[in-house]
Every structure is written in structure tokens, then in C-alpha cells.
Design an enzyme around this catalytic site. Structure first.
Site, mmCIF file in Angstrom:
data_model
loop_
_atom_site.group_PDB
_atom_site.id
_atom_site.type_symbol
_atom_site.label_atom_id
_atom_site.label_comp_id
_atom_site.label_asym_id
_atom_site.label_seq_id
_atom_site.Cartn_x
_atom_site.Cartn_y
_atom_site.Cartn_z
ATOM 1 N N ASN A 14 50.086 17.623 18.772
ATOM 2 C CA ASN A 14 48.705 17.134 18.790
ATOM 3 C C ASN A 14 48.261 16.785 17.372
ATOM 4 O OD1 ASN A 14 45.614 17.452 18.663
ATOM 5 N ND2 ASN A 14 46.016 17.400 20.862
ATOM 6 N N CYS A 80 44.088 22.086 24.817
ATOM 7 C CA CYS A 80 44.972 21.186 25.558
ATOM 8 C C CYS A 80 44.526 21.208 27.015
ATOM 9 C CB CYS A 80 46.434 21.580 25.433
ATOM 10 S SG CYS A 80 47.541 20.391 26.259
ATOM 11 N N CYS A 198 41.622 13.780 27.908
ATOM 12 C CA CYS A 198 42.799 14.267 27.201
ATOM 13 C C CYS A 198 42.389 14.510 25.762
ATOM 14 C CB CYS A 198 43.931 13.240 27.259
ATOM 15 S SG CYS A 198 45.335 13.622 26.180
ATOM 16 N N VAL A 199 42.699 15.685 25.216
ATOM 17 C CA VAL A 199 42.270 15.982 23.852
ATOM 18 C C VAL A 199 43.153 15.325 22.795
ATOM 19 C CG1 VAL A 199 41.167 18.154 24.495
ATOM 20 C CG2 VAL A 199 43.568 18.158 23.794
ATOM 21 N N GLN A 200 44.264 14.722 23.201
ATOM 22 C CA GLN A 200 45.137 14.033 22.249
ATOM 23 C C GLN A 200 44.802 12.550 22.134
ATOM 24 O OE1 GLN A 200 46.956 14.346 19.774
ATOM 25 N NE2 GLN A 200 49.014 13.498 19.878
#
Length: 249
Positions: A14, A80, A198-200
Site C-alpha cells: 500500500n 485495508c 479501496c484504500v489503495q
């Protein structure tokens, strides 16, 4: 002056949460000059967004929580979303309780939240019961995210899957492209749009622009994480130019 230590448990690949979370919290300085934040992370191995790697990665979250608790964070987030949602509906509650127990056994009582829990809890709190979403995932994984959200009582009206399985490539996606993707999303009758489930997948530069463009609340998993962090710290939930959830309204 008061300094707050922000802890994040992130996938090893990440590159976004350690950028977007500080960007949002540091932007508060013009509103709240007496606040400062420092940022600290622990990493779990994961390169490809597959069910097998997500399950293996999740098992490392206990170690990460304990390591961060050694530095006495003020709040920690399991950053995540899909690693939680891939484990089954409602798993964020089980995960948070397990991690909370781990840090308590390390003689600390640091509050722990998750990006998955932050997203669904924020939607429910603001009565945003019907949403459309954009994800970078392959379609089967997007469907898993939809099922998870809907199990929390929130209807997913439409979705777009960008179908990028390499997590490093997800982090390289241009957030400006989301302004075009959102025009392809069916938003008729929805209460909000999740621009990045999505945190990415980077989205922060486009959150406010997308909201202004479509005239509906726009948020992301990262925005929801900051919102719940601020609530946990008993701070005003305001960040400039970060959309409805962090508008203070």
C-alpha cells in the site's frame, strides 16, 4: 498544542493511505492550528489482491497492532478494506475486537477501527442507504464488497470495476480519471457515491470535484477512515475540500 499519534496497519504494497490520511489531517491546520499529528505504520505482506493473499495478510494484523501499541498511538486503523470484507459479512467487528484484545494484553487501551467498518458505519450514521461505487478490483471481488455492504443494510445501486489485480498498479492509478468514471456510473436515486471503495486507489484530489460535478455526497474508504478517526479522538469532523462527510455538516 496537542499532538495525536495516528497508527495504521497497512498492506506491504500500500502506498496511498500513508499519503491521503496525512494529507487530510494536515489540511486541518488552517482550521485548527493547535492540533498536530504524527503518522506511524506497521505492514502486512500482500502484493496481489486475491482471496488467498488477503487471508494470509489478515493473520498478520495482530502482530502489527501490538507493534504499533508499543509506541502508544492515540488511535489505530486497520487500513485495508477488502482484506476485511473478503473474510465474510460483518468481519470488521470480529477483527476489531480481536485487535483490541491484542493491544489490551500489551497493557494499552488504544481505540482500534477499520476502514471497512468506518465505511459502513459512516454510511449508516449519515442515512446514506443507497450508493453507487467504483472499485479497482476484479469483478468477483467487487461483488464480494457489494455483498458485504448490502449485508449492513445499504443498497448498492451500481458499480464499476476497473479490474486491476496488482496492488502496486492500483496505487499508481490517476485519481483524475475518477471524474470520467463517475459519469459512467448510474447514480439515479442514490444517496451517495463511493468514489474509491479501496484504500489503495487514490481518490482524494477528486472527492470534492466529483461531489461538485454530480451534486451528490461523494466519499471514499479513506475519507470515512479519517471521519471515524476524528470522532474517536473527539475532534471536529472537518477537513477542507474533502467532501460531504468531512464538511462538518
Amino acid at each position: 498544542m496537542r499532538n495525536y499519534r495516528i497508527g495504521q496497519i497497512v498492506p506491504s504494497s500500500n502506498t496511498t493511505m500513508e499519503t491521503e490520511i496525512p494529507a487530510m489531517l494536515n489540511a486541518r491546520r488552517e482550521l485548527f492550528p493547535n492540533e498536530t499529528f504524527t503518522y506511524h505504520s506497521a505492514r502486512m505482506r500482500m502484493m496481489s489482491v486475491t482471496p488467498e493473499e488477503l487471508t494470509a495478510m489478515d493473520q498478520a494484523s495482530d502482530r502489527c497492532a501490538i507493534e504499533l501499541s508499543d509506541a502508544r498511538m492515540d488511535v489505530m486503523a486497520y487500513a485495508c478494506l477488502v482484506a476485511i470484507m473478503a473474510q465474510g459479512n460483518g468481519y470488521h467487528r470480529q477483527s476489531q475486537a480481536r485487535l483490541q484484545k491484542a493491544v489490551q494484553e500489551n497493557n494499552t487501551n488504544i481505540p482500534i477501527l477499520s476502514s471497512a467498518g468506518a465505511l459502513v458505519d459512516s454510511l449508516k450514521e449519515k442515512n446514506l442507504g443507497k450508493v453507487s461505487i467504483i472499485t479497482p478490483y476484479m469483478k468477483p471481488l467487487t461483488q464480494r464488497v457489494i455483498e458485504y455492504i448490502e449485508a449492513e443494510g445499504i443498497r448498492v445501486h451500481d458499480s464499476i470495476s476497473l479490474e486491476v489485480s496488482d496492488n502496486l498498479e492500483v496505487g499508481r492509478l490517476d485519481p483524475a480519471n475518477l471524474l470520467e468514471h463517475v459519469t459512467r456510473l448510474d447514480i439515479d436515486g442514490v444517496d451517495a457515491v463511493i468514489l474509491s471503495a479501496c484504500v489503495q486507489m487514490p481518490s482524494l484530489p477528486s472527492i470534492q470535484k466529483a461531489e461538485d460535478k454530480i451534486g451528490k455526497p461523494v466519499l471514499s474508504a479513506a475519507v470515512a477512515t479519517v471521519y471515524q478517526m476524528l470522532k474517536t479522538l473527539n475532534l471536529e469532523t472537518r477537513v477542507p475540500n474533502a467532501g460531504f462527510l468531512l464538511s462538518g455538516n
